[in-house]
Design an enzyme around this catalytic site. Structure first.
Site, mmCIF file in Angstrom:
data_model
loop_
_atom_site.group_PDB
_atom_site.id
_atom_site.type_symbol
_atom_site.label_atom_id
_atom_site.label_comp_id
_atom_site.label_asym_id
_atom_site.label_seq_id
_atom_site.Cartn_x
_atom_site.Cartn_y
_atom_site.Cartn_z
ATOM 1 N N HIS A 298 0.863 -0.927 0.021
ATOM 2 C CA HIS A 298 0.064 0.018 0.063
ATOM 3 C C HIS A 298 0.940 1.290 0.068
ATOM 4 C CE1 HIS A 298 -3.600 2.484 1.459
ATOM 5 N NE2 HIS A 298 -2.674 3.248 2.028
ATOM 6 N N GLU A 299 1.899 1.259 1.092
ATOM 7 C CA GLU A 299 2.706 2.577 1.106
ATOM 8 C C GLU A 299 3.591 2.734 -0.070
ATOM 9 O OE1 GLU A 299 1.945 4.702 3.234
ATOM 10 O OE2 GLU A 299 0.573 3.649 4.301
ATOM 11 N N HIS A 302 2.301 4.376 -3.183
ATOM 12 C CA HIS A 302 1.996 5.806 -2.923
ATOM 13 C C HIS A 302 3.386 6.801 -3.439
ATOM 14 C CE1 HIS A 302 -1.621 6.006 -0.804
ATOM 15 N NE2 HIS A 302 -1.284 5.833 0.146
ATOM 16 N N ASP A 311 -5.416 7.803 -1.865
ATOM 17 C CA ASP A 311 -6.497 7.207 -0.808
ATOM 18 C C ASP A 311 -7.904 7.455 -1.323
ATOM 19 O OD1 ASP A 311 -4.672 5.539 0.430
ATOM 20 O OD2 ASP A 311 -3.854 7.251 1.576
ATOM 21 N N TYR A 314 -10.836 3.252 1.663
ATOM 22 C CA TYR A 314 -10.225 2.346 2.534
ATOM 23 C C TYR A 314 -11.033 1.145 2.767
ATOM 24 C CZ TYR A 314 -6.768 6.036 4.044
ATOM 25 O OH TYR A 314 -5.830 7.085 4.105
#
Length: 348
Positions: A298-299, A302, A311, A314
């Protein structure tokens, strides 16, 4: 004896009265100085007030005004409608995990009670392009309250913005990162957990890329997380996972100083390979849904150099709905990438 019709009417009236007597309401106001010299001094205060007649448990969502993380919490515009560049953090957050984290992840407001939070906007916005002048500052008015079933329910607050004139320095320098250290503020046990998480993320990224390359038409796994298949959107997904898979997660820089119990992790998108881990991360499994390994996927998505996802929503339910309603956004939503990579439950 009451007739069935009368009984139904009375029940409806009682239910309506209960609903009115237990009405929920919030107001949100932004205050601050009317004139600010140098962006370092651009600090505003958000005040949230419970205007209803029941006590509310409000999640400290990092995207909202109850949280001090430098997320994109404010809509800021000048007189011409131009907006400053967002230079803050993008966060992994799951409301259900925040609810499980307990009282540190919520703000409790009794009827009539208020809470105020100061925000240093220089940590999240760069005004160099838009320049000096008057700006309007409006905080996000979407909140999530915890209902009697321990579920997150959205509620919108009545909103009051603030205006101020900004001059002088228009941006701050991002804090430097020690490129020699793999860990900052991480205990030996946390370092061990991160080593396992990095290995899991590496496998997730590699497997996701292999799957995406091998499936060049609609499949259940693809459409569940990225929506209706098109060659263009598929190419975007492949591009993202190609870049993410090319990362070496074991050589990332990990900062363990975040104390936000309801948040998993965050990154500054332009600061490649540095990840800040928060409370919910340490309670997550190594693999599986909303896992440590998945959080790193996920990170990493980014990071601007990996595709720069956002985002939009969520959680698995939100990600699935987004894939159906807006596949163009789904292929740029971080959680959709994470859940596609975790593939839990397994989809063909």
């Amino acid at each position: 004896m009451f007739s069935s019709a009368l009984r139904a009417t009375l029940i409806a009236l009682v239910a309506s009265a209960v609903a009115v007597s237990a009405a929920s309401g919030l107001s949100l106001k932004v205050t601050g100085p009317e004139t600010v010299h140098d962006v370092d001094n651009l600090k505003v205060v958000t005040t949230v007030t419970n205007t209803g007649d029941e006590t509310l448990k409000i999640l400290n969502d990092p995207r909202g005004p109850l949280n001090k993380l430098a997320a994109n919490t404010f809509a800021i515009t000048d007189a011409n409608g131009a907006v400053p560049a967002f230079t803050g953090v993008k966060v992994k957050y799951v409301p259900s995990a925040a609810i499980a984290a307990g009282k540190d992840a919520v703000t409790v407001l009794a009827p009539g009670q208020s809470v105020s939070v100061e925000h240093n906007l220089s940590e999240a916005y760069n005004f160099t392009h838009t320049g000096e002048g008057a700006y309007n500052f409006e905080a996000s008015n979407l909140f999530f309250i915890v209902d009697s079933a321990n579920k997150a329910v959205p509620i919108y607050a009545d909103n009051e913005a603030h205006s101020a004139k900004l001059s002088g320095k228009l941006a701050i320098a991002r804090r430097s990162v020690d490129k020699r250290a793999t860990y900052n503020g991480c205990s030996s046990s946390q370092q061990s957990l991160l080593a396992s998480a990095a290995s899991a993320a590496q496998s997730y990224a590699s497997n996701a890329l292999s799957y995406a390359n091998a499936h060049t038409s609609a499949s259940t796994r693809y459409t569940t997380w990225f929506g209706t298949y098109t060659a263009s959107r598929h190419t975007t997904v492949v591009s993202h996972f190609s870049k993410i898979s090319g990362n070496t997660f074991s050589s990332y820089k990990y900062d363990c100083t975040c104390t936000d119990s309801g948040t998993y992790a965050y990154v500054y998108p332009d600061t490649f390979a540095t990840v800040y881990l928060c409370g919910a991360f340490w309670n997550a499994p190594t693999t599986g849904t909303d896992s440590k390994g998945g959080t790193l996927i996920h990170e990493s998505s980014h990071f601007t150099s990996n595709g720069g996802t956002d985002d939009y929503v969520y959680g698995q339910a939100g990600a699935k709905s987004l894939a159906i309603s807006n596949p163009n956004n789904a292929v740029f939503n971080a959680d959709n990438h994470e859940y596609f990579a975790e593939n839990n439950p397994s989809l063909a």
